[in-house]
Design a protein around this motif. Structure first.
Motif, PDB file in Angstrom:
ATOM      1  N   ILE A 279       0.837  -1.205   0.000  1.00 47.38           N
ATOM      2  CA  ILE A 279       0.000   0.000   0.000  1.00 47.38           C
ATOM      3  C   ILE A 279       0.872   1.255   0.000  1.00 47.38           C
ATOM      4  O   ILE A 279       0.640   2.201  -0.764  1.00 47.38           O
ATOM      5  N   LEU A 280       1.913   1.256   0.843  1.00 43.88           N
ATOM      6  CA  LEU A 280       2.813   2.408   0.898  1.00 43.88           C
ATOM      7  C   LEU A 280       3.518   2.623  -0.440  1.00 43.88           C
ATOM      8  O   LEU A 280       3.645   3.760  -0.914  1.00 43.88           O
ATOM      9  N   ARG A 281       3.988   1.546  -1.041  1.00 44.66           N
ATOM     10  CA  ARG A 281       4.674   1.656  -2.334  1.00 44.66           C
ATOM     11  C   ARG A 281       3.739   2.229  -3.391  1.00 44.66           C
ATOM     12  O   ARG A 281       4.120   3.111  -4.170  1.00 44.66           O
ATOM     13  N   THR A 282       2.513   1.735  -3.426  1.00 40.76           N
ATOM     14  CA  THR A 282       1.569   2.198  -4.441  1.00 40.76           C
ATOM     15  C   THR A 282       1.217   3.665  -4.246  1.00 40.76           C
ATOM     16  O   THR A 282       1.141   4.433  -5.219  1.00 40.76           O
ATOM     17  N   VAL A 283       1.017   4.064  -2.993  1.00 35.58           N
ATOM     18  CA  VAL A 283       0.699   5.467  -2.699  1.00 35.58           C
ATOM     19  C   VAL A 283       1.823   6.390  -3.160  1.00 35.58           C
ATOM     20  O   VAL A 283       1.588   7.480  -3.698  1.00 35.58           O
ATOM     21  N   LEU A 284       3.059   5.969  -2.967  1.00 35.91           N
ATOM     22  CA  LEU A 284       4.200   6.778  -3.400  1.00 35.91           C
ATOM     23  C   LEU A 284       4.397   6.716  -4.915  1.00 35.91           C
ATOM     24  O   LEU A 284       4.731   7.722  -5.557  1.00 35.91           O
ATOM     25  N   LEU A 285       4.189   5.555  -5.495  1.00 37.31           N
ATOM     26  CA  LEU A 285       4.466   5.374  -6.918  1.00 37.31           C
ATOM     27  C   LEU A 285       3.512   6.148  -7.815  1.00 37.31           C
ATOM     28  O   LEU A 285       3.919   6.615  -8.897  1.00 37.31           O
ATOM     29  N   ILE A 286       2.273   6.287  -7.417  1.00 38.17           N
ATOM     30  CA  ILE A 286       1.288   6.934  -8.288  1.00 38.17           C
ATOM     31  C   ILE A 286       1.711   8.358  -8.668  1.00 38.17           C
ATOM     32  O   ILE A 286       1.799   8.687  -9.859  1.00 38.17           O
ATOM     33  N   PRO A 287       1.996   9.255  -7.713  1.00 35.91           N
ATOM     34  CA  PRO A 287       2.422  10.609  -8.124  1.00 35.91           C
ATOM     35  C   PRO A 287       3.797  10.624  -8.799  1.00 35.91           C
ATOM     36  O   PRO A 287       4.028  11.406  -9.732  1.00 35.91           O
ATOM     37  N   ILE A 288       4.715   9.760  -8.325  1.00 35.41           N
ATOM     38  CA  ILE A 288       6.050   9.720  -8.925  1.00 35.41           C
ATOM     39  C   ILE A 288       5.963   9.284 -10.386  1.00 35.41           C
ATOM     40  O   ILE A 288       6.571   9.897 -11.276  1.00 35.41           O
ATOM     41  N   ALA A 289       5.206   8.229 -10.649  1.00 30.08           N
ATOM     42  CA  ALA A 289       5.063   7.735 -12.022  1.00 30.08           C
ATOM     43  C   ALA A 289       4.368   8.756 -12.909  1.00 30.08           C
ATOM     44  O   ALA A 289       4.701   8.902 -14.094  1.00 30.08           O
ATOM     45  N   ALA A 290       3.399   9.480 -12.354  1.00 31.56           N
ATOM     46  CA  ALA A 290       2.702  10.504 -13.135  1.00 31.56           C
ATOM     47  C   ALA A 290       3.669  11.610 -13.563  1.00 31.56           C
ATOM     48  O   ALA A 290       3.672  12.042 -14.718  1.00 31.56           O
TER      49      ALA A 290
END
Length: 486
Positions: free
Chosen positions: A463-474
Motif C-alpha cells: 500500500i505504501l509503495r503504491t501510494v508513493l508510486l502513483i504521483p512519482i510515475a505521473a
C-alpha cells in the motif's frame, strides 16, 4: 506491526556492535586478464544488452531485437507457439502435483526421482497448486476453442490466451537466454560493483546488495531472493538488509517488463520504460527505507556476522574494479553457448511455474472486469486522483493498478486499449510495486520465515509503495512526454 520487537529473536545475533573494516579499493587483488576471458565478458555483456536495450528499425517501427525475434517466431508458426504454451502449462501443473503429493506423503519418490523432478522448485501452497491445475483445463478449452462463450470471447480468452499466454511463453524463455549472458558471465558483477558507492548513503545497504538487485532486474525476483537468502545464511546480511532488498529492489525484471511492453505494443519505447521504472523504484526505496515498517526491522543476523568492508577510491578505481570483477566471473563461468542454453531452460522452468497462476487469476480478473463492475467500485476512490494527475482513461488506470497488485501481468491486460500515456504510467507503477499476491508475497513469506516476513507487513508495504508510486510515475510519465521521449 511496526515495532522492532515484531522481528526480534533471542536466538539471533544482534548487529549493534558489528562494524565493517575500511580499506582502499586499490588494496583489492586484481586478476590477470587474458584475452579469452576479456572477450568472453565483452561479447556476453554486449549481446545481452543489445537484445534488451538497443533500438532497431523493423517494419517501419522502432523496437528492440528481442521483439524482432519474437515476431519472426510467431510469423513462422503461431500454432507451434500455442502447442508449446500448452505443453509448458501442463508441465507446470503436473510437476507441481507430483511435488505436492510427495510432500504430503501420498507418493514416495526415490532420491534420483526427486532430483530429476526438482520437487523443491515446484512445491507451493495448496492455493497456487489449485491455480496451476485449474489452468490446465482452462488452457485446453482455450486452445481447442471448446467452452462457454464468456470464456472464449475476446474480452477474456482473447486476451488471456492469444495475448497474455503467447507473449509470456515467448518473452521469458527467450529473454532468459540474454539475461543469463548478463547474469552469469560478468554483467551482474560489473553493474553491481559500479552501483556499490551509492547503496550505503542512499539506502543504508551493503554495496553487495547491488548484486542482488541487479539479479532481480536482470533475472527474476526469485533469483534475487535466492541470492539474498544465501548471503543472509552466511552472515552477509542482517534482517533489515533482507527486508529492504526483497521489498524495494526485487521488482519486475527486464524480461517480464518486456513481456508487458509487448502486450501493450510498447516495445518501441522499451528503453524509456525501463529508465522510468528504475528511477521510480529508486526514489521509492530512498523514502521507504527511512519509515516504518522497514526502519523498525532490527539489524539481527542468523549467522556469524560477516559485514562487507567499506571501500574508498575514485570513480576510475571503481570502473577498473567493476571491469575486473566482470572478467573474473566470465573466466570462471561457463561458455557463452552453455550459459545461453541454461538461460533458456531456466526461463522455461520459471514460465512453467508462473503460467498457470497467471492464466487462472488472469481469467478471473478479466471476467470480473468484463462482466461485473467489481474493479470499478474498488478503484472508484483512485479515479479522482488519476484525473487530478492528468492521466487519460482514469478509471482504466485505477483499475489496472489495483489488479496489478494481484498479479503483475494482469494489470497490463486491462489497459491494452488505453491511451499511450496511460499505458506507460501503469507499466511504471505496476513494474515497481514489487509485492504481488500471486507470486512474490507467498514466496517471501515462505523463504524468509525466520525474519519473519508476514502477510500483514508485506500488505502494508504494498500500500505504501503504491501510494508513493502513483504521483512519482505521473510526474515521470508527463516529463517524458514533455521532452519528447514518448
Amino acid at each position: 506491526m511496526f515495532g522492532s520487537q515484531s522481528w526480534e529473536d533471542d536466538d539471533h545475533i544482534s548487529g549493534e556492535t558489528v562494524t565493517p573494516t575500511v580499506k582502499s579499493i586499490n588494496e583489492v587483488h586484481f586478476v590477470d586478464k587474458g584475452l579469452h576471458s576479456t572477450l568472453k565478458f565483452i561479447v556476453a555483456f554486449a549481446t545481452g544488452a543489445f537484445f534488451f536495450l538497443f533500438p532497431v528499425q523493423w517494419e517501419g517501427q522502432t523496437t528492440i531485437p528481442l521483439d524482432v525475434l519474437m515476431t519472426l517466431i510467431t510469423d513462422t508458426s503461431v500454432f507451434a507457439v500455442e502447442v508449446f504454451t500448452l505443453l509448458v502449462l501442463f508441465a507446470g501443473g503436473i510437476l507441481t502435483t507430483i511435488s505436492m503429493l510427495h510432500y504430503q506423503g501420498t507418493i514416495a519418490l526415490s532420491e534420483r526421482a526427486r532430483r530429476l523432478v526438482e520437487v523443491d522448485y515446484w512445491q507451493t501452497s495448496k492455493l497456487f497448486w489449485t491455480f496451476r491445475v485449474t489452468a490446465m483445463f482452462l488452457g485446453v478449452m482455450m486452445f481447442f476453442g471448446v467452452g462457454p462463450s464468456w470464456l472464449l470471447g475476446d474480452a477474456v480468452g482473447g486476451i488471456a490466451w492469444d495475448v497474455l499466454m503467447i507473449t509470456i511463453v515467448l518473452v521469458i524463455p527467450l529473454g532468459g537466454i540474454f539475461v543469463n549472458l548478463l547474469a552469469e558471465l560478468g554483467g551482474l558483477e560489473f553493474i553491481g560493483t559500479l552501483a556499490q558507492p551509492i547503496m550505503r548513503p542512499l539506502f543504508d545497504l551493503p554495496g553487495r546488495s547491488a548484486l542482488d538487485s541487479a539479479a532481480s532486474w536482470l533475472g527474476s525476483f526469485s533469483i534475487g531472493y535466492y541470492l539474498t537468502r544465501n548471503v543472509f545464511d552466511r552472515g552477509g546480511y542482517n534482517k533489515r538488509d533482507v527486508f529492504v532488498i526483497c521489498t524495494c529492489f526485487a521488482t519486475a525484471n527486464l524480461g517480464t517488463v518486456g513481456a508487458v511492453a509487448a502486450v501493450l505494443d510498447l516495445l518501441d519505447i522499451f528503453p524509456i520504460l525501463v529508465l522510468l521504472y528504475l528511477i521510480a523504484t529508486l526514489i521509492v526505496a530512498v523514502v521507504l527505507v527511512r519509515v516504518p515498517p522497514l526502519s523498525t526491522v532490527p539489524e539481527e543476523y542468523v549467522a556469524e556476522p560477516d559485514p562487507e568492508p567499506m571501500f574508498t577510491g575514485t570513480p576510475t578505481d571503481y570502473l577498473r574494479f567493476a571491469f575486473n570483477e566482470g572478467v573474473r566471473t566470465a573466466r570462471e563461468g561457463e561458455s557463452i553457448p552453455r550459459a545461453a542454453l541454461n538461460g533458456f531452460v531456466d526461463g522455461t522452468k520459471l514460465t512453467a511455474m508462473i503460467l498457470g497462476t497467471v492464466l487462472t487469476i488472469g481469467t478471473c480478473v478479466l471476467a470480473l472486469e468484463a462482466y461485473t463492475p467489481f474493479f470499478e467500485y474498488l478503484a472508484a476512490p483512485l479515479v479522482p486522483v488519476m484525473t487530478a494527475l492528468g492521466i487519460p482513461d482514469p478509471q482504466m488506470a485505477a483499475t489496472a493498478i489495483l489488479a496489478g497488485a494481484g498479479e503483475y501481468f494482469i494489470g497490463a491486460t486491462l489497459v491494452v486499449k488505453a491511451d499511450l500515456v496511460t499505458k506507460v504510467f501503469v507499466v511504471v507503477v505496476t513494474s515497481a510495486q514489487a509485492i504481488f499476491f500471486a507470486a512474490s508475497l507467498p514466496m517471501m513469506v515462505d523463504m524468509f520465515d525466520d525474519i519473519p516476513m508476514r502477510i500483514r507487513d508485506l500488505t502494508a508495504l504494498l500500500i505504501l509503495r503504491t501510494v508513493l508510486l502513483i504521483p512519482i510515475a505521473a510526474v515521470l510519465t508527463h516529463g517524458a512526454v514533455t521532452i519528447g521521449l514518448i
